[in-house]
Scaffold this motif. Structure first.
Motif, short mmCIF file in Angstrom:
data_model
loop_
_atom_site.label_atom_id
_atom_site.label_comp_id
_atom_site.label_asym_id
_atom_site.label_seq_id
_atom_site.Cartn_x
_atom_site.Cartn_y
_atom_site.Cartn_z
N GLY A 199 54.47 -80.50 43.77
CA GLY A 199 54.80 -79.80 45.00
C GLY A 199 53.61 -79.39 45.84
N ILE A 200 52.39 -79.80 45.44
CA ILE A 200 51.19 -79.41 46.18
C ILE A 200 50.43 -80.65 46.62
N LYS A 201 50.31 -80.84 47.92
CA LYS A 201 49.57 -81.97 48.48
C LYS A 201 48.27 -81.47 49.12
N VAL A 202 47.24 -82.30 49.03
CA VAL A 202 45.93 -81.90 49.55
C VAL A 202 45.33 -83.04 50.36
N TRP A 203 44.71 -82.70 51.47
CA TRP A 203 43.89 -83.65 52.21
C TRP A 203 42.72 -82.91 52.85
N TYR A 212 28.14 -88.53 62.08
CA TYR A 212 29.19 -89.32 61.47
C TYR A 212 30.54 -88.99 62.11
N PRO A 213 31.38 -89.99 62.33
CA PRO A 213 32.68 -89.73 62.95
C PRO A 213 33.62 -89.01 61.99
N PRO A 214 34.63 -88.35 62.52
CA PRO A 214 35.61 -87.68 61.65
C PRO A 214 36.25 -88.67 60.67
N LYS A 215 36.58 -88.20 59.50
CA LYS A 215 37.18 -89.05 58.48
C LYS A 215 38.14 -88.23 57.64
N LYS A 216 39.31 -88.79 57.35
CA LYS A 216 40.31 -88.10 56.56
C LYS A 216 40.35 -88.65 55.15
N PHE A 217 40.47 -87.74 54.17
CA PHE A 217 40.63 -88.12 52.77
C PHE A 217 41.96 -87.53 52.30
N ASP A 218 42.91 -88.39 51.99
CA ASP A 218 44.24 -87.94 51.57
C ASP A 218 44.36 -88.09 50.06
N PHE A 219 44.50 -86.97 49.35
CA PHE A 219 44.55 -87.00 47.89
C PHE A 219 45.97 -86.96 47.35
N GLY A 220 46.95 -86.85 48.24
CA GLY A 220 48.34 -86.86 47.80
C GLY A 220 48.72 -85.60 47.05
N GLU A 221 49.64 -85.77 46.09
CA GLU A 221 50.16 -84.63 45.32
C GLU A 221 49.25 -84.37 44.13
N VAL A 222 48.46 -83.31 44.18
CA VAL A 222 47.50 -83.01 43.11
C VAL A 222 48.15 -82.21 41.98
#
Length: 253
Positions: free
Chosen positions: A165-169, A152-162
């Motif tokens: 002041g804390i962002k996660v991807w 499977y090709p690379p894939k990004k999941f952006d969850f934003g500000e969880v």
């Protein structure tokens, strides 16, 4: 060992269930399903126990447990004041809790269990905590004998500000793959946490083990359960040969 196939969930605990789409529909699905059987609920592999908390707040008596201590600690921090909710540390393959027999139990993460022998150990433990006629639900993908290996090709999941002041991807790397010979789906991720401009990264790698329907049926039968319904989705359409997703409704014999 299961401990070697659960990735880096310990580092996920503080943000678990704080990102992603609204899951009210799923929570209501389990509330209605559990209500068909009774009030005492057992939830193995519960992570921080969000689903258990939802049920307990709606009148059920819930025992939820997980093998990752950090998940249980975070769940107790969030939900420790909810009556009728027990959050415990335990291994689904070998647990004994001093609780009333469960009327209803469900599992959706059994792909983390690496062998069918360990699946059976888990079923035996669950059976021991239930009464005759109690409901046991398993949701799983079925292994397909005709499946081909696939990368499977690379894939990004952006969850934003969880959290403030804390962002996660997350990024699925190019090593994610399905291995037809073993029935394993390998998930290899890099998790990024941005806090105060600084970025922490950690690896999160595991595989989900697939099993054939025949193996599952043998496990249910050997471990004291009778399958009464097979569905292909949560709308309860009947499962047919060739359907990849499998929901099993069983009862303790």
């Amino acid at each position: 060992m299961l401990e070697n196939n659960i990735g880096n969930y310990a580092k996920h605990a503080f943000m678990w269930d704080l990102y992603g789409p609204d899951n009210t529909e799923e929570l209501e699905y389990w509330r209605k399903y559990a209500g068909q059987f009774g009030k005492n609920i057992l939830i193995p592999m519960c992570a921080v126990g969000t689903k258990g908390a939802y049920l307990a707040e709606r009148g059920f008596n819930v025992t939820a447990f997980d093998i990752t201590p950090e998940m249980i600690a975070e769940g107790q921090r969030r939900y420790g004041n909810i009556e009728n909710l027990k959050l415990l540390h335990g291994d689904i393959r070998d647990f004994t809790f001093d609780i009333p027999p469960a009327d209803f139990c469900y599992c959706v993460d059994l792909g983390h269990i690496q062998t069918i022998e360990d699946i059976k150990k888990s079923f035996i433990c669950i059976n021991r905590h239930m009464r005759k006629g109690d409901g046991f639900i398993v949701e799983t993908g079925l292994r397909n004998p005709d499946a081909k290996s696939e990368n499977y090709p690379p894939k990004k999941f952006d969850f934003g500000e969880v959290l403030p002041g804390i962002k996660v991807w997350k990024i699925n790397t190019d090593e994610c793959r399905y291995e037809a010979e073993s029935g394993r789906f390998y998930i290899i991720q890099e998790v990024y946490i941005e806090k105060n401009v600084e970025i922490e990264m950690f690896d999160h790698a595991f595989y989900l083990q697939g099993y054939y329907r025949e193996e599952w049926i043998e496990a249910f039968n050997e471990c004291g359960f009778e399958i009464i319904h097979e569905y292909k989705n949560r709308e309860k359409e009947l499962w047919q040969e060739g359907d990849g997703f499998w929901i099993v409704e069983a009862i303790k014999k």
